[in-house]
Design an enzyme around this catalytic site. Structure first.
Site, PDB file in Angstrom:
ATOM      1  N   ARG A  85       0.819  -1.224   0.000  1.00  0.00           N
ATOM      2  CA  ARG A  85       0.000   0.000   0.000  1.00  0.00           C
ATOM      3  C   ARG A  85       0.844   1.261   0.000  1.00  0.00           C
ATOM      4  NH1 ARG A  85      -2.995  -3.777   3.019  1.00  0.00           N
ATOM      5  NH2 ARG A  85      -2.006  -3.098   4.948  1.00  0.00           N
TER       6      ARG A  85
ATOM      7  N   GLU B  65       5.203 -10.976  14.382  1.00  0.00           N
ATOM      8  CA  GLU B  65       4.685 -11.568  15.617  1.00  0.00           C
ATOM      9  C   GLU B  65       5.187 -13.008  15.752  1.00  0.00           C
ATOM     10  OE1 GLU B  65       0.521 -10.984  15.861  1.00  0.00           O
ATOM     11  OE2 GLU B  65       0.361 -11.947  17.837  1.00  0.00           O
TER      12      GLU B  65
END
Ligand code: AMP
Length: 177
Positions: free
Chosen positions: A60, A97
Protein backbone atom coordinates in the site's frame (compact mmCIF):
# COMPACT_ATOMS: atom_id res chain seq x y z
CA UNK A 1 -12.48 23.30 1.57
CA UNK A 2 -10.63 20.74 3.53
CA UNK A 3 -11.88 17.19 3.34
CA UNK A 4 -12.29 14.90 6.37
CA UNK A 5 -9.90 12.21 5.17
CA UNK A 6 -10.34 10.09 8.28
CA UNK A 7 -14.04 9.58 7.56
CA UNK A 8 -13.05 8.00 4.22
CA UNK A 9 -11.02 5.22 5.87
CA UNK A 10 -13.15 2.13 6.53
CA UNK A 11 -12.60 0.01 9.62
CA UNK A 12 -13.06 -3.74 9.28
CA UNK A 13 -13.08 -5.61 12.60
CA UNK A 14 -11.41 -9.00 13.00
CA UNK A 15 -9.37 -8.84 9.77
CA UNK A 16 -6.99 -10.54 9.10
CA UNK A 17 -7.58 -12.19 12.48
CA UNK A 18 -9.81 -11.79 15.54
CA UNK A 19 -9.17 -8.68 17.62
CA UNK A 20 -7.55 -6.59 14.83
CA UNK A 21 -9.31 -3.44 13.63
CA UNK A 22 -8.15 -3.27 10.02
CA UNK A 23 -7.92 0.32 8.76
CA UNK A 24 -8.85 -0.08 5.10
CA UNK A 25 -7.56 2.66 2.79
CA UNK A 26 -9.28 1.28 -0.34
CA UNK A 27 -12.31 3.45 0.48
CA UNK A 28 -10.04 6.51 0.73
CA UNK A 29 -8.29 5.92 -2.60
CA UNK A 30 -11.48 5.18 -4.52
CA UNK A 31 -12.63 8.69 -3.56
CA UNK A 32 -10.97 10.98 -6.14
CA UNK A 33 -10.59 14.02 -3.88
CA UNK A 34 -9.69 11.88 -0.89
CA UNK A 35 -6.90 10.15 -2.78
CA UNK A 36 -5.56 13.34 -4.34
CA UNK A 37 -5.68 15.27 -1.10
CA UNK A 38 -3.90 12.52 0.85
CA UNK A 39 -1.04 12.58 -1.65
CA UNK A 40 -0.98 16.38 -1.84
CA UNK A 41 -0.88 16.83 1.92
CA UNK A 42 2.06 14.44 2.26
CA UNK A 43 3.84 16.14 -0.64
CA UNK A 44 3.16 19.65 0.73
CA UNK A 45 4.73 18.71 4.07
CA UNK A 46 7.93 17.57 2.29
CA UNK A 47 8.43 20.11 -0.50
CA UNK A 48 11.80 21.87 -0.98
CA UNK A 49 13.54 19.64 1.52
CA UNK A 50 16.05 18.22 -0.94
CA UNK A 51 14.64 14.73 -1.38
CA UNK A 52 15.98 12.79 -4.33
CA UNK A 53 13.67 9.76 -3.92
CA UNK A 54 10.49 8.53 -2.32
CA UNK A 55 10.68 4.92 -1.07
CA UNK A 56 7.27 3.23 -0.87
CA UNK A 57 6.82 0.09 1.21
CA UNK A 58 5.03 -2.88 -0.43
CA UNK A 59 2.21 -2.88 -1.13
CA UNK A 60 0.00 0.00 0.00
CA UNK A 61 2.99 2.30 0.31
CA UNK A 62 3.35 2.04 -3.49
CA UNK A 63 -0.07 3.64 -3.99
CA UNK A 64 0.60 6.77 -1.95
CA UNK A 65 4.37 6.87 -2.45
CA UNK A 66 4.12 6.89 -6.25
CA UNK A 67 1.79 9.89 -6.10
CA UNK A 68 4.05 11.72 -3.66
CA UNK A 69 7.11 11.06 -5.86
CA UNK A 70 5.34 12.53 -8.88
CA UNK A 71 4.13 15.52 -6.87
CA UNK A 72 7.65 16.19 -5.57
CA UNK A 73 9.27 15.56 -8.95
CA UNK A 74 11.59 12.84 -7.64
CA UNK A 75 12.18 9.16 -8.37
CA UNK A 76 10.30 6.29 -6.75
CA UNK A 77 11.91 3.24 -5.11
CA UNK A 78 9.83 0.15 -4.37
CA UNK A 79 10.79 -1.44 -1.05
CA UNK A 80 9.72 -5.02 -1.74
CA UNK A 81 9.22 -8.27 0.07
CA UNK A 82 11.98 -10.83 -0.41
CA UNK A 83 12.47 -12.33 -3.86
CA UNK A 84 10.41 -9.87 -5.90
CA UNK A 85 13.11 -7.59 -7.35
CA UNK A 86 14.92 -8.84 -10.46
CA UNK A 87 18.37 -7.28 -9.97
CA UNK A 88 21.00 -7.61 -7.25
CA UNK A 89 19.43 -6.68 -3.94
CA UNK A 90 20.28 -5.80 -0.37
CA UNK A 91 17.88 -6.93 2.34
CA UNK A 92 16.96 -6.24 5.91
CA UNK A 93 15.29 -8.69 8.27
CA UNK A 94 12.62 -7.61 10.72
CA UNK A 95 10.64 -9.44 13.37
CA UNK A 96 7.00 -10.38 12.87
CA UNK A 97 4.68 -11.57 15.62
CA UNK A 98 5.67 -15.09 14.62
CA UNK A 99 8.95 -15.32 12.73
CA UNK A 100 10.99 -13.02 10.55
CA UNK A 101 10.42 -11.25 7.23
CA UNK A 102 12.78 -9.49 4.83
CA UNK A 103 12.42 -6.35 2.75
CA UNK A 104 14.72 -5.57 -0.18
CA UNK A 105 15.80 -2.79 -2.53
CA UNK A 106 18.06 -2.96 -5.54
CA UNK A 107 21.67 -2.79 -4.43
CA UNK A 108 22.66 -0.05 -6.88
CA UNK A 109 19.76 2.38 -6.55
CA UNK A 110 21.02 4.60 -3.70
CA UNK A 111 24.28 6.13 -2.50
CA UNK A 112 25.69 8.90 -0.27
CA UNK A 113 24.38 11.62 -2.58
CA UNK A 114 20.73 10.70 -2.03
CA UNK A 115 18.05 11.77 0.43
CA UNK A 116 15.00 9.55 0.81
CA UNK A 117 11.46 10.02 2.12
CA UNK A 118 9.77 6.78 3.22
CA UNK A 119 6.02 6.49 2.55
CA UNK A 120 3.56 3.84 3.74
CA UNK A 121 -0.17 3.74 4.38
CA UNK A 122 0.01 3.00 8.10
CA UNK A 123 2.45 2.82 10.99
CA UNK A 124 1.62 0.35 13.72
CA UNK A 125 4.54 -1.16 15.69
CA UNK A 126 7.02 0.47 13.32
CA UNK A 127 8.89 -2.76 12.62
CA UNK A 128 8.56 -2.49 8.85
CA UNK A 129 9.42 1.20 8.68
CA UNK A 130 12.47 0.86 10.95
CA UNK A 131 13.74 -1.97 8.76
CA UNK A 132 13.29 0.29 5.71
CA UNK A 133 15.22 3.11 7.40
CA UNK A 134 18.08 0.74 8.29
CA UNK A 135 18.16 -0.67 4.76
CA UNK A 136 18.26 2.77 3.13
CA UNK A 137 20.90 4.08 5.56
CA UNK A 138 23.15 1.10 4.79
CA UNK A 139 23.53 2.47 1.25
CA UNK A 140 24.92 5.74 2.61
CA UNK A 141 21.79 7.68 1.65
CA UNK A 142 20.22 10.08 4.13
CA UNK A 143 16.90 8.84 5.55
CA UNK A 144 15.48 11.20 8.17
CA UNK A 145 11.82 11.46 7.17
CA UNK A 146 8.86 9.11 6.97
CA UNK A 147 5.24 9.85 6.11
CA UNK A 148 2.16 7.73 6.75
CA UNK A 149 -1.50 8.27 6.03
CA UNK A 150 -2.51 6.59 9.32
CA UNK A 151 -0.88 6.44 12.75
CA UNK A 152 -1.86 3.94 15.44
CA UNK A 153 -0.11 5.81 18.28
CA UNK A 154 -0.92 3.27 20.96
CA UNK A 155 1.39 0.78 19.21
CA UNK A 156 4.32 3.20 19.51
CA UNK A 157 5.83 2.86 16.03
CA UNK A 158 6.07 6.58 15.32
CA UNK A 159 7.87 7.18 18.62
CA UNK A 160 10.29 4.34 17.84
CA UNK A 161 11.08 5.94 14.49
CA UNK A 162 11.62 9.34 16.14
CA UNK A 163 14.07 7.65 18.53
CA UNK A 164 16.02 6.64 15.39
CA UNK A 165 16.19 10.32 14.36
CA UNK A 166 13.44 10.02 11.77
CA UNK A 167 10.90 12.86 11.61
CA UNK A 168 7.44 11.28 11.29
CA UNK A 169 4.45 12.92 9.64
CA UNK A 170 0.96 11.40 9.60
CA UNK A 171 -2.40 12.58 8.27
CA UNK A 172 -4.63 11.00 10.90
CA UNK A 173 -4.57 8.79 14.01
CA UNK A 174 -6.87 6.06 15.29
CA UNK A 175 -7.15 5.00 18.91
CA UNK A 176 -6.51 1.36 19.66
CA UNK A 177 -5.02 -1.18 17.25
P1 AMP B 1 4.15 -2.29 11.54
O1 AMP B 1 5.41 -2.88 10.97
O2 AMP B 1 3.66 -2.99 12.78
O3 AMP B 1 4.26 -0.79 11.75
O4 AMP B 1 3.00 -2.56 10.48
C1 AMP B 1 2.86 -1.75 9.41
C2 AMP B 1 2.30 -2.45 8.20
O5 AMP B 1 1.25 -3.38 8.51
C3 AMP B 1 1.74 -1.40 7.28
O6 AMP B 1 2.31 -1.61 6.01
C4 AMP B 1 0.24 -1.64 7.29
O7 AMP B 1 -0.21 -1.68 5.96
C5 AMP B 1 0.00 -2.96 8.01
N1 AMP B 1 -0.92 -2.85 9.17
C6 AMP B 1 -0.61 -3.05 10.48
N2 AMP B 1 -1.67 -2.90 11.30
C7 AMP B 1 -2.71 -2.56 10.50
C8 AMP B 1 -4.10 -2.24 10.74
N3 AMP B 1 -4.65 -2.23 11.98
N4 AMP B 1 -4.87 -1.93 9.68
C9 AMP B 1 -4.34 -1.92 8.42
N5 AMP B 1 -3.06 -2.22 8.13
C10 AMP B 1 -2.23 -2.53 9.14
Amino acid sequence: MSLDLQSLVRTIPDYPKPGILFRDITTLIEHPEGFRESVERIAAAHRDMGFTHVAGIEARGFIFGAGVAIALGVGFIPVRKRGKLPGNTIGQNYALEYGVDTIEIHADVLNEGHKVLIVDDLIATGGTAIAAVSLIRRTGAVCENAAFVIDLPVLGGADKLRAENVAVSTLMAFDGH
